[in-house]
Design an enzyme around this catalytic site. Structure first.
Site, PDB file in Angstrom:
ATOM      1  N   CYS A  31       0.876  -1.187   0.000  1.00 13.36           N
ATOM      2  CA  CYS A  31       0.000   0.000   0.000  1.00 13.36           C
ATOM      3  C   CYS A  31       0.906   1.227   0.000  1.00 13.36           C
ATOM      4  CB  CYS A  31      -0.920  -0.005   1.212  1.00 13.36           C
ATOM      5  SG  CYS A  31      -2.226  -1.240   1.119  1.00 13.36           S
ATOM      6  N   ALA A  32       1.432   1.566  -1.165  1.00  8.49           N
ATOM      7  CA  ALA A  32       2.599   2.438  -1.250  1.00  8.49           C
ATOM      8  C   ALA A  32       2.301   3.933  -1.261  1.00  8.49           C
ATOM      9  CB  ALA A  32       3.411   2.086  -2.491  1.00  8.49           C
ATOM     10  N   ALA A  33       1.139   4.367  -1.783  1.00  9.86           N
ATOM     11  CA  ALA A  33       0.868   5.800  -1.895  1.00  9.86           C
ATOM     12  C   ALA A  33       0.803   6.425  -0.486  1.00  9.86           C
ATOM     13  CB  ALA A  33      -0.442   6.033  -2.638  1.00  9.86           C
ATOM     14  N   CYS A  59      -0.471   2.882  12.307  1.00  5.68           N
ATOM     15  CA  CYS A  59      -0.394   4.137  13.051  1.00  5.68           C
ATOM     16  C   CYS A  59      -1.416   4.116  14.183  1.00  5.68           C
ATOM     17  CB  CYS A  59      -0.599   5.329  12.129  1.00  5.68           C
ATOM     18  SG  CYS A  59      -2.061   5.220  11.102  1.00  5.68           S
TER      19      CYS A  59
END
Length: 704
Positions: free
Chosen positions: A174-176, A280
């Protein structure tokens, strides 16, 4: 700049704003930063050391500091750091505004080589001082050119824990928007003398538009070893590669993943590989519960790695082995046996800690790392490093896999953006109680130009080979274009390994972008000997194979080339002038080699694309790169309030305009190997250069 943790979303009734008055970000309206249920939940969990809870909550209510990371490859990053420390930080250290001493930016002690910094300076303070405004403009300009990245401190941790080496095959699931992806690319290119590392990064995101944002971030590093793809990470396809003449499955050496996609991640991980799972969130149900469930179902195929020595200076708390669940009404459950039948669809057994003490101890959940906001003024974060010891057991046992189900319900203590600090209790049992899904990939809504590899006999190489005197080991098979028909407008290069991936997975991969541009067609170029001119973004990849059309230049030569439009050849110093006179018209490489005996000059190589005209010479360098290189050479470049680029040096426009309009037009059309129509994210400078560095009101640089 980031967020304290998933619990602290922007909302109107509770929580905290993660950007108000922080660094150079815009502010939001004041919000109430209290939530009694939230405080009660975390007090009961015992995640915060005794006597520190009020400090923990105080930190949650404060804005995050602005954090920056110096990007790029080693020698260039060192030059930017030198510029920051010697030119900007020194001035700020002695600065007072309204009687208040300004706190200079501080390096993050745990990030290697002082490449990451944080500051509490607000926009209000920045506006009051010309020195700070110049610092701000430096940050903005270098961010635009990709040399500095604004990235929350804790999000820098996962790539470091992966321990990347240049030969690793890496998947970012999930790179963006791409900050961590950029870190991965930089680590692959740790040796700047190797244009094609053996490894690569495949960066994925489920959102098509966010993929273009990801492209924009990644392409600034100009790497031939990055591919951006668009898939739902929970069912990202298994890829094939050709290995010694046989089809083989591609397993990754390193994987970055989060909550929903952990199972698919470990499936695609190579035995012996490392996967970093991070969130997070500080909630054990999203953190340790997921790890414990993965470990249990892996039946020994996975183990938690001890990362305690990997980031010296980073303060973190070990993972916990006991936790409780709470509904949004405040009802507590310590064990699955206490959960009423009516809630069994929302609360599952694997949300609780394992009951077998021996099994729990063998998991070593204490090796997980929880970063608390008040310990070093960062966002809250959880990270765990998993090492794969054997194939996952369900890959062997189940010929067919059952659907994956995620149970979310408002009746349990939840967390959704723009709601509250309530936490997300996702049914981790559904994540791993059965094998991962076998979803059918659908390629709807997917429009991209093709990726077409050239053959070694392609006629475009005939003139390119002779004009640039390419070395015999130049990998022609790694060159591709984006069209099957008509003239090839741009040529790109990828690494041999990514070529392998592309050729063997064209029907199952939704590729958004790959390759770095190395040549662009110049309509008038044929009369000069070659129809293709060099492209700046690929020059560091291509130059090692070029044996002619190279001019060695000095620092003073580069200053002339970047501040004057079309300087006469005679404006170059004698050595460069003599070299230029021997070359015919056409595309050239302008190459600066550092002199270790003169530390006052840049100690990193600089390579620029240029054009040798009849009597003049010019550099084809985008606007922001011009700013960057000029700063490295000691020329202070800034923009006035009208946005016009200026430089604090004497000089005047010199050189005669030549009839090379088509060359200029081609340079202005430099772009990415993506469909720019999809999303206007490219930062191409316009030819008129309203923000070009100038020596007077009329001297405007050329952009590409």
């Amino acid at each position: 700049m980031g967020k304290r943790s998933r619990q602290r979303q922007k909302n109107q009734t509770t929580g905290r704003d993660n950007r108000d008055n922080a660094g150079w970000g815009a502010g939001y309206a004041d919000i109430v930063k209290e939530n009694k249920l939230f405080e009660h939940y975390y007090k009961e969990q015992g995640l915060v050391p005794e006597g520190e809870f009020e400090h923990f909550m105080d930190a949650m209510r404060e804005p995050l500091p602005a954090t920056i990371r110096i990007t790029g490859y080693k020698s260039h990053a060192k030059e930017i750091l030198h510029c920051l420390k010697e030119k900007y930080f020194k001035d700020i250290q002695d600065l007072e505004i309204d009687g208040q001493k300004i706190e200079a930016p501080q390096a993050l002690s745990w990030y290697p080589d002082e490449q990451a910094w944080h500051t509490n300076m607000s926009r209000k303070i920045i506006r009051k001082s010309p020195l700070l405004e110049k610092f701000h403009q430096f940050l903005v300009s270098e961010t635009e050119s990709g040399n500095i990245s604004r990235q929350e401190a804790v999000s820098m941790i996962p790539p470091l824990l992966l321990k990347i080496e240049p030969h690793h095959k890496i998947l970012d699931m999930c790179a963006a928007p791409g900050s961590k992806t950029a870190q991965l690319i930089e680590m692959l290119h740790s040796d700047m003398d190797v244009p094609f590392p053996e490894g690569f990064v495949i960066a994925n995101d489920v959102d098509n538009k966010r993929c273009y944002l990801l492209v924009h971030q990644a392409k600034r590093l100009n790497s031939p070893c990055i591919m951006v793809v668009n898939h739902d990470a929970s069912c990202i396809p298994t890829l094939q590669i050709n290995s010694e003449g046989k089809k083989d499955i591609l397993f990754y050496d390193r994987i970055l993943c989060d909550l929903r996609i952990a199972v698919r991640g470990v499936e695609q991980l190579a035995v012996g590989g490392r996967m970093v799972y991070s969130t997070c969130s500080l909630n054990p149900v999203e953190d340790e519960a997921v790890i414990a469930a993965l470990l249990e179902k892996s039946e020994g195929a996975l183990e938690l790695a001890d990362g305690s020595a990997d980031l010296p200076g980073l303060k973190w708390m070990p993972g916990v082995t006991s936790w409780k669940l709470m509904t949004k009404e405040g009802q507590w459950y310590s064990d699955w046996s206490e959960v009423p039948t009516s809630r069994h669809t929302q609360i599952r057994p694997t949300m609780f800690p394992p009951k077998d003490p021996e099994k729990l101890a063998s998991m070593h959940l204490e090796r997980c790392m929880r970063i608390l906001p008040h310990h070093q003024n960062t966002g809250g974060f959880f990270v765990a490093v998993l090492v794969k010891k054997a194939p996952m057991p369900w890959n062997k046992r189940y010929p067919k896999v059952l659907p994956l189900k995620h149970v979310m319900n408002e009746d349990i203590f939840t967390s959704q953006p723009n709601k509250s600090h309530f936490l997300c209790l996702i049914s981790v049992s559904s994540l791993i109680s059965r094998p991962p899904p076998n979803k059918k990939m659908r390629l709807f809504g997917y429009k991209e130009d093709p990726f077409v590899f050239l053959t070694e006999e392609d006629p475009v190489f005939t003139t390119i080979q002779s004009f640039y005197d390419l070395s015999p080991d130049f990998p022609k098979l790694n060159v591709l274009t984006r069209t099957h028909e008509g003239k090839k407008r741009h040529l790109y290069m990828v690494s041999k390994e990514l070529r392998n991936v592309l050729l063997n997975n064209s029907e199952r991969l939704k590729v958004i972008n790959t390759g770095v541009k190395v040549w662009s067609r110049n309509s008038d170029g044929e009369e000069f000997g070659c129809a293709f001119r060099l492209a700046q973004e690929g020059i560091y990849t291509l130059q090692p194979y070029i044996r002619s059309r190279i001019i060695a230049v000095s620092v003073e030569d580069i200053k002339v080339l970047l501040t004057q439009e079309n300087p006469f050849l005679s404006k170059l110093e004698d050595n460069a002038h003599a070299q230029a006179k021997k070359l015919g018209m056409g595309s050239i490489v302008l190459k600066y080699i550092p002199n270790p005996d003169n530390p006052a000059e840049p100690q990193c190589p600089i390579q620029l694309c240029g054009w040798r005209g009849k009597t003049s010479i010019r550099a084809f360098v985008p606007r922001n790169e011009r700013f960057h290189y000029l700063r490295m050479l000691g020329v202070e470049v800034f923009r006035d309030k009208q946005g016009v680029g200026q430089k604090e040096r004497d000089g005047e426009k010199e050189g005669k305009e030549e009839a090379e309009d088509q060359v200029e037009k081609d340079a202005d059309e430099e772009g990415a190997a993506v469909n720019e129509e999809e999303l206007d994210l490219e930062m191409n400078a316009d030819e008129n250069g309203s923000s070009e560095p100038k020596t007077d009101s009329s001297n405007q640089g050329t952009s590409s």
